[in-house]
Design a protein around this motif. Structure first.
Motif, PDB file in Angstrom:
ATOM      1  N   ILE A 164      17.431  31.413 -30.377  1.00 57.85           N
ATOM      2  CA  ILE A 164      16.773  32.497 -29.646  1.00 57.85           C
ATOM      3  C   ILE A 164      17.055  33.836 -30.309  1.00 57.85           C
ATOM      4  O   ILE A 164      16.147  34.650 -30.527  1.00 57.85           O
ATOM      5  CB  ILE A 164      17.238  32.508 -28.175  1.00 57.85           C
ATOM      6  CG1 ILE A 164      16.734  31.247 -27.461  1.00 57.85           C
ATOM      7  CG2 ILE A 164      16.737  33.758 -27.458  1.00 57.85           C
ATOM      8  CD1 ILE A 164      17.296  31.072 -26.071  1.00 57.85           C
TER       9      ILE A 164
ATOM     10  N   GLU B 141      15.115  34.339 -33.456  1.00 60.51           N
ATOM     11  CA  GLU B 141      13.735  34.732 -33.196  1.00 60.51           C
ATOM     12  C   GLU B 141      13.652  36.197 -32.759  1.00 60.51           C
ATOM     13  O   GLU B 141      12.744  36.929 -33.177  1.00 60.51           O
ATOM     14  CB  GLU B 141      13.124  33.815 -32.131  1.00 60.51           C
ATOM     15  CG  GLU B 141      12.917  32.390 -32.616  1.00 60.51           C
ATOM     16  CD  GLU B 141      12.160  31.525 -31.622  1.00 60.51           C
ATOM     17  OE1 GLU B 141      11.447  32.093 -30.757  1.00 60.51           O
ATOM     18  OE2 GLU B 141      12.265  30.281 -31.709  1.00 60.51           O
ATOM     19  N   LEU B 142      14.586  36.629 -31.953  1.00 58.19           N
ATOM     20  CA  LEU B 142      14.591  38.030 -31.501  1.00 58.19           C
ATOM     21  C   LEU B 142      14.754  38.995 -32.673  1.00 58.19           C
ATOM     22  O   LEU B 142      14.231  40.119 -32.633  1.00 58.19           O
ATOM     23  CB  LEU B 142      15.713  38.256 -30.483  1.00 58.19           C
ATOM     24  CG  LEU B 142      15.559  37.544 -29.135  1.00 58.19           C
ATOM     25  CD1 LEU B 142      16.783  37.798 -28.268  1.00 58.19           C
ATOM     26  CD2 LEU B 142      14.295  37.983 -28.416  1.00 58.19           C
TER      27      LEU B 142
ATOM     28  N   THR C 189      13.349  38.929 -35.392  1.00 55.29           N
ATOM     29  CA  THR C 189      12.060  39.149 -36.066  1.00 55.29           C
ATOM     30  C   THR C 189      11.136  40.054 -35.269  1.00 55.29           C
ATOM     31  O   THR C 189      10.039  40.405 -35.732  1.00 55.29           O
ATOM     32  CB  THR C 189      11.340  37.809 -36.317  1.00 55.29           C
ATOM     33  OG1 THR C 189      10.892  37.247 -35.074  1.00 55.29           O
ATOM     34  CG2 THR C 189      12.248  36.809 -37.015  1.00 55.29           C
ATOM     35  N   LEU C 190      11.553  40.442 -34.079  1.00 52.23           N
ATOM     36  CA  LEU C 190      10.682  41.186 -33.177  1.00 52.23           C
ATOM     37  C   LEU C 190      10.194  42.538 -33.711  1.00 52.23           C
ATOM     38  O   LEU C 190       9.023  42.883 -33.497  1.00 52.23           O
ATOM     39  CB  LEU C 190      11.387  41.414 -31.842  1.00 52.23           C
ATOM     40  CG  LEU C 190      11.064  40.468 -30.694  1.00 52.23           C
ATOM     41  CD1 LEU C 190      11.730  40.943 -29.428  1.00 52.23           C
ATOM     42  CD2 LEU C 190       9.565  40.348 -30.500  1.00 52.23           C
TER      43      LEU C 190
ATOM     44  N   LEU D 115       2.511  37.250 -32.086  1.00 52.24           N
ATOM     45  CA  LEU D 115       3.969  37.098 -32.150  1.00 52.24           C
ATOM     46  C   LEU D 115       4.344  35.842 -32.924  1.00 52.24           C
ATOM     47  O   LEU D 115       5.026  34.938 -32.411  1.00 52.24           O
ATOM     48  CB  LEU D 115       4.582  37.064 -30.745  1.00 52.24           C
ATOM     49  CG  LEU D 115       4.245  38.238 -29.824  1.00 52.24           C
ATOM     50  CD1 LEU D 115       4.854  38.029 -28.454  1.00 52.24           C
ATOM     51  CD2 LEU D 115       4.727  39.561 -30.419  1.00 52.24           C
TER      52      LEU D 115
ATOM     53  N   ILE E 231       7.475  33.054 -32.648  1.00 59.63           N
ATOM     54  CA  ILE E 231       8.214  33.161 -31.392  1.00 59.63           C
ATOM     55  C   ILE E 231       7.854  31.975 -30.500  1.00 59.63           C
ATOM     56  O   ILE E 231       6.681  31.742 -30.190  1.00 59.63           O
ATOM     57  CB  ILE E 231       7.893  34.478 -30.656  1.00 59.63           C
ATOM     58  CG1 ILE E 231       8.206  35.682 -31.551  1.00 59.63           C
ATOM     59  CG2 ILE E 231       8.667  34.556 -29.348  1.00 59.63           C
ATOM     60  CD1 ILE E 231       9.661  35.841 -31.912  1.00 59.63           C
ATOM     61  N   SER E 232       8.860  31.220 -30.074  1.00 59.15           N
ATOM     62  CA  SER E 232       8.659  30.035 -29.237  1.00 59.15           C
ATOM     63  C   SER E 232       8.223  30.434 -27.831  1.00 59.15           C
ATOM     64  O   SER E 232       8.454  31.560 -27.389  1.00 59.15           O
ATOM     65  CB  SER E 232       9.947  29.223 -29.152  1.00 59.15           C
ATOM     66  OG  SER E 232      10.419  28.892 -30.451  1.00 59.15           O
TER      67      SER E 232
ATOM     68  N   VAL F  94      10.922  31.862 -25.570  1.00 58.26           N
ATOM     69  CA  VAL F  94      11.319  33.224 -25.938  1.00 58.26           C
ATOM     70  C   VAL F  94      10.212  34.204 -25.590  1.00 58.26           C
ATOM     71  O   VAL F  94      10.476  35.334 -25.157  1.00 58.26           O
ATOM     72  CB  VAL F  94      11.690  33.302 -27.433  1.00 58.26           C
ATOM     73  CG1 VAL F  94      12.072  34.729 -27.828  1.00 58.26           C
ATOM     74  CG2 VAL F  94      12.845  32.355 -27.740  1.00 58.26           C
ATOM     75  N   ARG F  95       8.954  33.803 -25.733  1.00 63.19           N
ATOM     76  CA  ARG F  95       7.838  34.670 -25.338  1.00 63.19           C
ATOM     77  C   ARG F  95       7.974  35.068 -23.868  1.00 63.19           C
ATOM     78  O   ARG F  95       7.720  36.209 -23.494  1.00 63.19           O
ATOM     79  CB  ARG F  95       6.505  33.961 -25.572  1.00 63.19           C
ATOM     80  CG  ARG F  95       6.100  33.795 -27.032  1.00 63.19           C
ATOM     81  CD  ARG F  95       4.701  33.203 -27.132  1.00 63.19           C
ATOM     82  NE  ARG F  95       3.702  34.135 -26.646  1.00 63.19           N
ATOM     83  CZ  ARG F  95       2.913  34.877 -27.434  1.00 63.19           C
ATOM     84  NH1 ARG F  95       3.000  34.775 -28.753  1.00 63.19           N
ATOM     85  NH2 ARG F  95       2.029  35.690 -26.901  1.00 63.19           N
TER      86      ARG F  95
END
Length: 337
Positions: free
Chosen positions: A169, A172-173, A175-176, A291, A294-295, A298-299
């Protein structure tokens, strides 16, 4: 994009994401020392930005989690606040009187205060037991604090074995920031159109559900009301049919933020009803933004962050078409109260 520096934006939000390790260490240390609960106790608009994380803990963790308005906590107290408490206090300026008073009150009760500041060398930074610093301003602060407080919630759940894929998680965050710039670029033309439509309108209802509800409340109070002097009625989508629907007429403006996750069905109800009466339903749906990478889980967590990013584009256009700078105030920090 109008009045937007993508390089600066990415720098700020990357700074917030980079606090994942320090946050995990600070939270882990307090839990190991026997922390018994956590309080999110902010003042003013920034307090809203911690509430999606608080709600995540209240629904997905057994760690006792409390939310307080700082000024009310001081005058009323809370029997759960004490030596085992972690108190989270976010502030952009680091100088808000109510926030400083809340910090001092919490420390007087033996709590450990962690401040999230957007300005270095300020009272909130220096008086804190633990300070986490990332320079930000009004146009970057929402995403900054939504992300930092989400990392706090995830760290608690990770330390307590309540989440199995913390590393995935957080990766992935990280890459936001770039993804949010892409979302802004996608939304900017619509933001310009919305600003033109709303330029002369003085009344709005803004609604959402889940973690995104807090962004709706924040945007209504702190941007449309404080920064544009536009009367706005924030209402949770689950309460929309318990009074507010009676205000809906043919020309009533309803702004609906449709986030992702379990509470989306609550916003579906609003979307189905409003067009049967009003011609002014404005929907912003986080599902419409790609996005990449992003899984789905997580979305759902970051819907409030996505809304904060794209609504900044609406704010930028509103101040131009209304000839009302976002920094213009009549009372806030201008008169005594």
């Amino acid at each position: 994009m109008l009045n937007f520096d993508p390089v600066h934006y990415i720098d700020v939000e990357s700074g917030a994401a980079a606090l994942a390790a320090p946050i995990r260490a600070a939270i882990g240390e307090r839990l190991a020392a026997g922390a018994t609960n956590i309080f999110f106790a902010g003042s003013g608009g920034v307090a809203f930005l911690a509430l999606p994380a608080a709600r995540l803990l209240q629904t997905s963790s057994t760690f006792p989690t409390f939310t307080e308005m700082g000024a009310e906590l001081i005058v009323q107290g809370n029997v759960n606040l004490g030596a085992g408490s972690i108190v989270i206090a976010p502030s952009v300026s680091g100088t808000t009187k109510e926030a400083i008073a809340t910090l001092e009150y919490a420390q007087s009760k033996g709590a450990t205060v962690i401040t999230l500041t957007g300005t270095a060398g300020t009272p909130l930074a220096e008086k804190a037991d633990i300070n986490l610093q990332n320079d930000c301003a009004d146009d970057t602060s929402s995403e900054n604090y939504l992300l930092q407080t989400l990392l706090i919630a995830l760290s608690i759940m990770d330390a307590r074995g309540e989440i199995a894929d913390y590393d995935r998680i957080v990766a992935e965050l990280s890459t936001l920031p770039e993804l949010l710039v892409a979302a802004k670029e996608q939304f900017d033309p619509r933001a310009a159109e919305l600003a033109q439509e709303m330029a002369e309108e003085q009344n709005h209802i803004i609604t959402s559900a889940g973690g995104s509800w807090f962004e709706a409340a924040y945007y209504g109070m702190c941007i449309l009301e404080e920064m544009q002097w536009i009367w706005t009625r924030p209402v949770h989508a689950s309460d929309f049919f318990h009074g507010t629907l009676e205000l809906v007429e043919e020309d009533t403006s309803v702004i609906l933020l449709k986030g992702e996750g379990e509470t989306r069905e609550l916003t579906d109800r609003v979307e189905a009803f409003v067009p049967t009466v009003s011609k002014k339903l404005r929907i912003i749906d986080s599902k419409n933004f790609e996005l990449a990478g992003i899984s789905d889980d997580v979305r759902a967590l970051i819907s409030p962050i996505v809304f904060a990013a794209v609504l900044e584009r609406l704010s930028a256009h509103l101040e131009v078409v209304r000839d009302h700078p976002l920094t213009t105030r009549r009372y806030y920090r201008r008169v005594s109260y």
